[in-house]
Design a protein around this motif. Structure first.
Motif, PDB file in Angstrom:
ATOM      1  N   ALA A  61      -3.790  10.321  -2.826  1.00  6.22           N
ATOM      2  CA  ALA A  61      -4.258   8.789  -3.070  1.00  6.22           C
ATOM      3  C   ALA A  61      -3.854   8.153  -2.323  1.00  6.22           C
ATOM      4  CB  ALA A  61      -4.444   8.864  -4.727  1.00  6.22           C
ATOM      5  N   HIS A  62      -4.853   7.103  -1.496  1.00  3.84           N
ATOM      6  CA  HIS A  62      -4.339   6.199  -1.186  1.00  3.84           C
ATOM      7  C   HIS A  62      -4.976   4.474  -1.890  1.00  3.84           C
ATOM      8  CE1 HIS A  62      -4.239   4.405   3.156  1.00  3.84           C
ATOM      9  NE2 HIS A  62      -3.404   3.247   2.764  1.00  3.84           N
ATOM     10  N   ILE A  63      -3.396   3.742  -1.752  1.00  4.21           N
ATOM     11  CA  ILE A  63      -3.788   2.656  -2.452  1.00  4.21           C
ATOM     12  C   ILE A  63      -3.290   1.900  -2.091  1.00  4.21           C
ATOM     13  CG2 ILE A  63      -3.747   2.170  -4.971  1.00  4.21           C
ATOM     14  CD1 ILE A  63      -3.301   4.866  -6.339  1.00  4.21           C
ATOM     15  N   ASP A  64      -4.301   0.174  -1.858  1.00  2.00           N
ATOM     16  CA  ASP A  64      -3.801  -0.681  -1.329  1.00  2.00           C
ATOM     17  C   ASP A  64      -3.954  -1.909  -2.624  1.00  2.00           C
ATOM     18  OD1 ASP A  64      -3.738  -3.239  -0.510  1.00  2.00           O
ATOM     19  OD2 ASP A  64      -4.572  -2.631   1.209  1.00  2.00           O
ATOM     20  N   ASN A  81      -5.400  -5.361  -1.362  1.00  4.18           N
ATOM     21  CA  ASN A  81      -6.708  -5.880  -1.593  1.00  4.18           C
ATOM     22  C   ASN A  81      -7.358  -5.102  -2.181  1.00  4.18           C
ATOM     23  OD1 ASN A  81      -6.474  -6.858   1.235  1.00  4.18           O
ATOM     24  ND2 ASN A  81      -5.307  -5.082   1.530  1.00  4.18           N
ATOM     25  N   SER A  82      -6.700  -4.391  -3.677  1.00  6.52           N
ATOM     26  CA  SER A  82      -8.056  -4.032  -4.639  1.00  6.52           C
ATOM     27  C   SER A  82      -8.901  -2.609  -4.355  1.00  6.52           C
ATOM     28  CB  SER A  82      -9.014  -4.935  -5.375  1.00  6.52           C
ATOM     29  OG  SER A  82      -7.934  -5.684  -5.963  1.00  6.52           O
ATOM     30  N   SER A  83      -8.422  -1.861  -3.298  1.00  9.83           N
ATOM     31  CA  SER A  83      -9.529  -1.015  -2.691  1.00  9.83           C
ATOM     32  C   SER A  83      -7.649   0.397  -2.465  1.00  9.83           C
ATOM     33  CB  SER A  83      -9.166  -1.169  -1.021  1.00  9.83           C
ATOM     34  OG  SER A  83     -10.025  -2.651  -1.130  1.00  9.83           O
ATOM     35  N   PHE A  84      -8.738   1.943  -2.850  1.00  9.30           N
ATOM     36  CA  PHE A  84      -8.625   2.697  -3.007  1.00  9.30           C
ATOM     37  C   PHE A  84      -8.843   4.162  -2.354  1.00  9.30           C
ATOM     38  CE2 PHE A  84     -10.768   2.239  -6.172  1.00  9.30           C
ATOM     39  CZ  PHE A  84     -11.599   2.870  -7.001  1.00  9.30           C
ATOM     40  N   ASN A  85      -8.768   5.201  -1.702  1.00  5.82           N
ATOM     41  CA  ASN A  85      -9.513   6.133  -1.384  1.00  5.82           C
ATOM     42  C   ASN A  85      -8.197   7.030  -2.107  1.00  5.82           C
ATOM     43  OD1 ASN A  85     -10.188   8.935  -0.338  1.00  5.82           O
ATOM     44  ND2 ASN A  85     -11.126   6.895   1.668  1.00  5.82           N
ATOM     45  N   ALA A  86      -9.481   8.675  -3.078  1.00  8.05           N
ATOM     46  CA  ALA A  86      -8.683   9.396  -3.343  1.00  8.05           C
ATOM     47  C   ALA A  86      -9.400  10.457  -3.048  1.00  8.05           C
ATOM     48  CB  ALA A  86      -8.058   9.295  -4.954  1.00  8.05           C
ATOM     49  N   PRO A 129       0.403  -1.226   0.030  1.00  6.54           N
ATOM     50  CA  PRO A 129      -0.295   0.003   0.165  1.00  6.54           C
ATOM     51  C   PRO A 129       0.988   1.241   0.037  1.00  6.54           C
ATOM     52  CG  PRO A 129      -0.871  -1.639   1.886  1.00  6.54           C
ATOM     53  CD  PRO A 129       1.080  -2.330   1.521  1.00  6.54           C
ATOM     54  N   PHE A 130       0.470   1.763  -0.939  1.00  3.20           N
ATOM     55  CA  PHE A 130       1.433   3.620  -0.774  1.00  3.20           C
ATOM     56  C   PHE A 130       0.389   5.131  -0.532  1.00  3.20           C
ATOM     57  CE2 PHE A 130       0.544   2.030  -5.419  1.00  3.20           C
ATOM     58  CZ  PHE A 130       0.663   3.073  -5.591  1.00  3.20           C
ATOM     59  N   VAL A 131       0.435   5.938  -0.614  1.00  5.73           N
ATOM     60  CA  VAL A 131       0.324   6.904  -0.990  1.00  5.73           C
ATOM     61  C   VAL A 131       0.909   8.292  -1.582  1.00  5.73           C
ATOM     62  CG1 VAL A 131      -0.600   9.543   0.568  1.00  5.73           C
ATOM     63  CG2 VAL A 131      -1.591   7.104   1.543  1.00  5.73           C
ATOM     64  N   GLU A 148       4.743   7.897  -0.785  1.00  6.44           N
ATOM     65  CA  GLU A 148       5.041   7.715   0.464  1.00  6.44           C
ATOM     66  C   GLU A 148       4.149   6.022   0.680  1.00  6.44           C
ATOM     67  OE1 GLU A 148       3.187   9.597   3.656  1.00  6.44           O
ATOM     68  OE2 GLU A 148       3.921  11.922   2.442  1.00  6.44           O
ATOM     69  N   PRO A 149       4.937   5.711   2.252  1.00 10.72           N
ATOM     70  CA  PRO A 149       4.509   3.799   2.163  1.00 10.72           C
ATOM     71  C   PRO A 149       3.204   4.389   2.810  1.00 10.72           C
ATOM     72  CG  PRO A 149       6.582   4.618   3.654  1.00 10.72           C
ATOM     73  CD  PRO A 149       6.264   5.864   3.169  1.00 10.72           C
ATOM     74  N   ALA A 150       2.160   3.051   2.678  1.00  7.77           N
ATOM     75  CA  ALA A 150       0.424   3.470   3.587  1.00  7.77           C
ATOM     76  C   ALA A 150       0.294   1.947   4.323  1.00  7.77           C
ATOM     77  CB  ALA A 150      -0.322   3.826   3.149  1.00  7.77           C
ATOM     78  N   ARG A 151      -0.510   2.022   4.687  1.00 12.34           N
ATOM     79  CA  ARG A 151      -1.228   1.029   5.962  1.00 12.34           C
ATOM     80  C   ARG A 151      -2.496   0.135   4.448  1.00 12.34           C
ATOM     81  NH1 ARG A 151      -6.057   2.732   6.798  1.00 12.34           N
ATOM     82  NH2 ARG A 151      -6.536   4.708   6.209  1.00 12.34           N
ATOM     83  N   SER A 152      -2.878  -0.123   4.815  1.00 14.80           N
ATOM     84  CA  SER A 152      -3.303  -1.379   4.598  1.00 14.80           C
ATOM     85  C   SER A 152      -4.665  -0.357   4.568  1.00 14.80           C
ATOM     86  CB  SER A 152      -3.517  -2.861   4.593  1.00 14.80           C
ATOM     87  OG  SER A 152      -2.172  -4.051   4.228  1.00 14.80           O
TER      88      SER A 152
END
Length: 171
Positions: A45-48, A51-56, A25-27, A166-170
């Protein structure tokens, strides 16, 4: 016309792009240029991919594009809907580079582009893209070797670029 394709470079790029579910996962800042907008649209954008998930979030109007694969729920602004399995290339442009099989570059029936050349750089691979029967170069795509992700796509009608990682959480 670009016609040089180094097969080992092309295979490396394809291996990176088809292994997208293993990307941590990354931002990032996602910048999208489309002809109908007078200026680029920027998203945080926070993309995982795993898990095929995202929030932008749009940096200007703060509207949200989101998808949670565990619930199959999509959010676009204030609208929510369930994603159906027959949707093709449904990811919003701001996150689409993280899901490279949805990019229109593979030469499939529904794709507008195909890969016609490669350039190898120490930190990335640049793919040259073409459309139509003449196969004239009309776009490029860059694959980052270290991050193992596509970081830019430039076409006549669309450009997407990821920066400020940036690295991010799942999710």
């Amino acid at each position: 016309m670009v016609s040089h394709i180094e097969s080992s470079t092309l295979l490396e790029a394809i291996a990176i792009m088809t292994d997208w579910r293993r990307v941590h996962p990354f931002v990032c800042t996602a910048t999208v240029w489309e002809p109908e907008y007078s200026s680029p649209q920027r998203y945080r954008a926070h993309i995982d991919p795993g898990n095929s998930s995202f929030n932008a979030e749009n940096c200007t109007d703060h509207s949200t594009l989101a998808y949670d694969d565990s619930t199959r729920e999509m959010t676009v602004g204030d609208n929510r809907a369930l994603r159906t399995s027959n949707m093709i290339a449904w990811e919003p442009f701001a996150v689409r580079l993280a899901f490279p099989l949805s990019l229109p570059i593979w030469g499939r029936r529904h794709d507008a582009y195909t890969i016609i050349g490669t350039d190898s750089h120490p930190d990335s691979i640049e793919l040259h893209l073409a459309t139509g029967p003449r196969r004239e170069p009309t776009g490029t795509m860059r694959v980052d070797r270290a991050r193992r992700i596509t970081t830019s796509l430039r076409l006549p009608t669309l450009a997407i670029e990821y920066t400020d990682f940036e690295p991010a959480r799942s999710l």
